[in-house]
Design a protein around this motif. Sequence first.
Motif, PDB file in Angstrom:
ATOM      1  N   ILE A 106      -3.419 -14.357   3.104  1.00 24.02           N
ATOM      2  CA  ILE A 106      -2.087 -14.573   3.471  1.00 24.02           C
ATOM      3  C   ILE A 106      -2.085 -15.218   5.162  1.00 24.02           C
ATOM      4  N   ARG A 107      -2.924 -14.589   5.893  1.00 17.94           N
ATOM      5  CA  ARG A 107      -3.201 -15.227   7.208  1.00 17.94           C
ATOM      6  C   ARG A 107      -3.655 -16.709   7.185  1.00 17.94           C
ATOM      7  N   ARG A 108      -4.722 -16.937   6.271  1.00 18.70           N
ATOM      8  CA  ARG A 108      -5.051 -18.177   6.095  1.00 18.70           C
ATOM      9  C   ARG A 108      -3.923 -19.360   6.076  1.00 18.70           C
ATOM     10  N   GLN A 109      -2.941 -18.871   5.020  1.00 17.01           N
ATOM     11  CA  GLN A 109      -2.257 -19.731   4.343  1.00 17.01           C
ATOM     12  C   GLN A 109      -0.973 -19.773   5.774  1.00 17.01           C
ATOM     13  N   ALA A 110      -0.632 -18.689   6.371  1.00 15.25           N
ATOM     14  CA  ALA A 110       0.251 -18.801   7.315  1.00 15.25           C
ATOM     15  C   ALA A 110      -0.006 -19.696   8.673  1.00 15.25           C
ATOM     16  N   SER A 111      -1.356 -19.556   8.766  1.00 13.90           N
ATOM     17  CA  SER A 111      -2.118 -20.393   9.821  1.00 13.90           C
ATOM     18  C   SER A 111      -2.045 -22.104   9.528  1.00 13.90           C
ATOM     19  N   GLN A 112      -2.167 -22.381   8.229  1.00 15.59           N
ATOM     20  CA  GLN A 112      -2.036 -23.711   7.786  1.00 15.59           C
ATOM     21  C   GLN A 112      -0.646 -24.218   7.793  1.00 15.59           C
ATOM     22  N   GLU A 113       0.471 -23.213   7.785  1.00 16.59           N
ATOM     23  CA  GLU A 113       1.779 -23.497   7.834  1.00 16.59           C
ATOM     24  C   GLU A 113       2.186 -23.525   9.258  1.00 16.59           C
ATOM     25  N   GLY A 114       1.328 -23.180  10.233  1.00 17.96           N
ATOM     26  CA  GLY A 114       1.746 -23.469  11.766  1.00 17.96           C
ATOM     27  C   GLY A 114       1.952 -22.109  12.315  1.00 17.96           C
ATOM     28  N   MET A 115       1.547 -20.974  11.994  1.00 23.80           N
ATOM     29  CA  MET A 115       1.612 -19.698  12.467  1.00 23.80           C
ATOM     30  C   MET A 115       0.450 -19.732  13.656  1.00 23.80           C
ATOM     31  N   ILE A 116       0.969 -19.548  14.781  1.00 24.25           N
ATOM     32  CA  ILE A 116       0.149 -19.182  16.093  1.00 24.25           C
ATOM     33  C   ILE A 116      -0.513 -17.924  16.101  1.00 24.25           C
ATOM     34  N   LYS A 138       5.422 -16.028  -0.307  1.00 25.63           N
ATOM     35  CA  LYS A 138       6.040 -15.138  -1.155  1.00 25.63           C
ATOM     36  C   LYS A 138       5.364 -14.830  -2.498  1.00 25.63           C
ATOM     37  N   GLN A 139       4.921 -16.174  -2.933  1.00 23.84           N
ATOM     38  CA  GLN A 139       3.913 -16.009  -4.412  1.00 23.84           C
ATOM     39  C   GLN A 139       2.914 -15.275  -4.153  1.00 23.84           C
ATOM     40  N   MET A 140       2.050 -15.431  -2.933  1.00 24.65           N
ATOM     41  CA  MET A 140       0.899 -14.793  -2.760  1.00 24.65           C
ATOM     42  C   MET A 140       1.030 -13.304  -2.567  1.00 24.65           C
ATOM     43  N   VAL A 141       2.560 -12.714  -2.135  1.00 28.64           N
ATOM     44  CA  VAL A 141       2.690 -11.464  -2.134  1.00 28.64           C
ATOM     45  C   VAL A 141       2.827 -11.092  -3.661  1.00 28.64           C
ATOM     46  N   LEU A 142       3.534 -11.509  -4.306  1.00 30.86           N
ATOM     47  CA  LEU A 142       3.719 -11.437  -5.651  1.00 30.86           C
ATOM     48  C   LEU A 142       2.227 -11.248  -6.397  1.00 30.86           C
ATOM     49  N   ASP A 143       1.418 -12.152  -6.169  1.00 28.16           N
ATOM     50  CA  ASP A 143       0.044 -12.013  -6.642  1.00 28.16           C
ATOM     51  C   ASP A 143      -0.894 -10.770  -6.046  1.00 28.16           C
ATOM     52  N   ARG A 144      -0.132 -10.163  -5.246  1.00 27.71           N
ATOM     53  CA  ARG A 144      -1.222  -9.257  -4.433  1.00 27.71           C
ATOM     54  C   ARG A 144      -2.366  -9.748  -3.351  1.00 27.71           C
ATOM     55  N   LYS A 145      -2.016 -10.982  -3.027  1.00 27.38           N
ATOM     56  CA  LYS A 145      -3.444 -11.338  -2.207  1.00 27.38           C
ATOM     57  C   LYS A 145      -3.663 -10.637  -1.036  1.00 27.38           C
ATOM     58  N   ASP A 204       1.049  -1.265   0.257  1.00 20.01           N
ATOM     59  CA  ASP A 204       0.037   0.028   0.057  1.00 20.01           C
ATOM     60  C   ASP A 204       0.850   1.350  -0.014  1.00 20.01           C
ATOM     61  N   MET A 205       2.223   1.247   0.415  1.00 19.89           N
ATOM     62  CA  MET A 205       3.085   2.370   0.604  1.00 19.89           C
ATOM     63  C   MET A 205       3.509   2.475  -0.764  1.00 19.89           C
ATOM     64  N   GLY A 206       3.363   1.614  -1.700  1.00 20.84           N
ATOM     65  CA  GLY A 206       3.900   1.783  -2.970  1.00 20.84           C
ATOM     66  C   GLY A 206       5.441   1.032  -3.526  1.00 20.84           C
ATOM     67  N   ILE A 207       5.570   0.180  -2.305  1.00 25.68           N
ATOM     68  CA  ILE A 207       6.672  -0.798  -2.647  1.00 25.68           C
ATOM     69  C   ILE A 207       6.214  -1.879  -3.619  1.00 25.68           C
ATOM     70  N   GLU A 208       6.976  -2.183  -4.777  1.00 28.46           N
ATOM     71  CA  GLU A 208       6.723  -3.386  -5.728  1.00 28.46           C
ATOM     72  C   GLU A 208       6.682  -4.888  -4.953  1.00 28.46           C
ATOM     73  N   PRO A 209       5.772  -5.518  -5.299  1.00 26.42           N
ATOM     74  CA  PRO A 209       5.683  -6.827  -4.829  1.00 26.42           C
ATOM     75  C   PRO A 209       6.745  -7.652  -4.862  1.00 26.42           C
ATOM     76  N   TYR A 210       7.596  -7.538  -6.150  1.00 23.40           N
ATOM     77  CA  TYR A 210       8.770  -8.604  -6.095  1.00 23.40           C
ATOM     78  C   TYR A 210       9.830  -8.134  -5.098  1.00 23.40           C
ATOM     79  N   LEU A 211       9.982  -6.702  -4.848  1.00 23.91           N
ATOM     80  CA  LEU A 211      10.989  -6.226  -3.688  1.00 23.91           C
ATOM     81  C   LEU A 211      10.158  -6.753  -2.453  1.00 23.91           C
ATOM     82  N   VAL A 212       9.035  -6.846  -2.184  1.00 24.46           N
ATOM     83  CA  VAL A 212       8.667  -7.255  -0.743  1.00 24.46           C
ATOM     84  C   VAL A 212       8.777  -8.792  -0.654  1.00 24.46           C
ATOM     85  N   SER A 213       8.556  -9.632  -1.569  1.00 26.73           N
ATOM     86  CA  SER A 213       8.650 -10.821  -1.584  1.00 26.73           C
ATOM     87  C   SER A 213      10.060 -11.271  -1.464  1.00 26.73           C
ATOM     88  N   SER A 214      11.080 -10.574  -1.967  1.00 22.81           N
ATOM     89  CA  SER A 214      12.562 -10.939  -2.173  1.00 22.81           C
ATOM     90  C   SER A 214      13.351 -10.608  -0.932  1.00 22.81           C
TER      91      SER A 214
END
Length: 464
Positions: free
Chosen positions: A430-440, A418-425, A365-375
């Motif tokens: 992203i929270r749902r995916q992180a929870s599935q991967e074990g985030m409490i 990271k792929q979800m960030v690239l796809d601007r999900k 939202d601050m204007g940073i490109e998705p590929y920069l964030v995911s990388s």
Amino acid sequence: MKKALDLEISDVLLSKLPARIALHYSILPLAQENSSLKLAVPHDLPHETKEELKVILGKNLEFCPYPRRELEALISKLYGVGADTIEVLTQEKEDESESGDFELIDQDQNQKATVIRLVNELLLDALKERASDVHIEPFEKSFRIRYRVDGLLQEPRVAEKIRLLAPSLISRIKIMASLDISEKRLPQDGRIKIKRAGGALDLRVSVLPSSAGEAIVIRILKSLELLELGELGFGQEAILEIKASLKKPHGMILVTGPTGSGKTTTLYASLKELNTLERKIITIEDPIEYKLPGIIQMQANPKIGFTFAKALRSMLRHDPDCLMVGEIRDQETAEIAIRSALTGHLVLSTLHTNNAPSAVTRLLDMGIEPYLVSSSVEAVLAQRLIRKVCPPCEQCHHTGFFGRTVVYELMTLTETIKQMVLDRKSASLIRRQASQEGMISLWDEGMKKVKKGLTTIDEIKRMV
């Protein structure tokens, strides 16, 4: 024998005995009938002092002995902060007398009653109550002082007559903070450095003009001892994940949460982990809250153009291994910090978001490109500080809480995220995916502490 702490004394009865006499002799009025006064006195009060009190008060006195320590604590509580000083000053105000010169010193009962002493007593009382902030608030027909303790505001007992001293009190604090006392229309910010027996203090003073006068907030920054990650309340699994992220040679680690959620403390616990002879660490902060030997710390100063972004550019010319940015506030700072993470530097910083997944979408939202964030982003830690329960005791003032600990959620950016960030999900996906991967989640981590008896459900509901 009845304890002093169990005594119930009305304000009307308290008014029968001046605060300066009560505090000086450690006595309290218990009952009055015509010309007789019943007093609570220390066990060890000398006979000569009792005779002296009869002369001073001009009444028939009945003495009831109590433990001195408990009695003195109750006197201070009932009469309020700086009661004797306020009493003398308001009397002098009525007599149109002037108070003495300003000088900051530790509390001295023999010091002449001045506004200096009143401010000292106020600050010392705030420290005794473990306050992080002192709020001084004028209203049309009243004047209020509050402390923030363990994240919540509470009101200490202060003599009502302090409202007559409000202008002098505010002017004294402004003078201490090197602010313009003649300017009452604009907000002002300043600092006070205090050296006293208990250690150095840094006070951040903010003055806000209101319709009823100037309101002041004093943030108390103590010289704190740096803690290890394991001492902050993180679980062993989270500590291992954080340390694994810190071992990476480059990338960005973000800590998120509201103001006062302990983000800086967590960052410095991480820097303490990283601080070795082989690493060069540079920080840019506003303000510098901790001193850590072995690292270069810089203080931002927007008034002269020394912003986070400008400091970051200069830091990169000093061959650092690790950078810490106090807060990512704008697109320019975010871009430089991320590019630093992509060019071989480990970057630690904070964001103001409610949870871990929202941090990556906030950067987008601050204007940073998705590929920069995911990388660049390796992990995001969201946290809150919650109050810890304790048995009813004098330390917690019967609130049931004493001190705070952390609840948190830690999201590491896996290839899927990271792929979800690239796809601007969205953050929710992203929270749902992180929870599935074990985030409490913050809530679930909080409920773990409830089950352990460390806190309450209401406290988790309040903070998460």
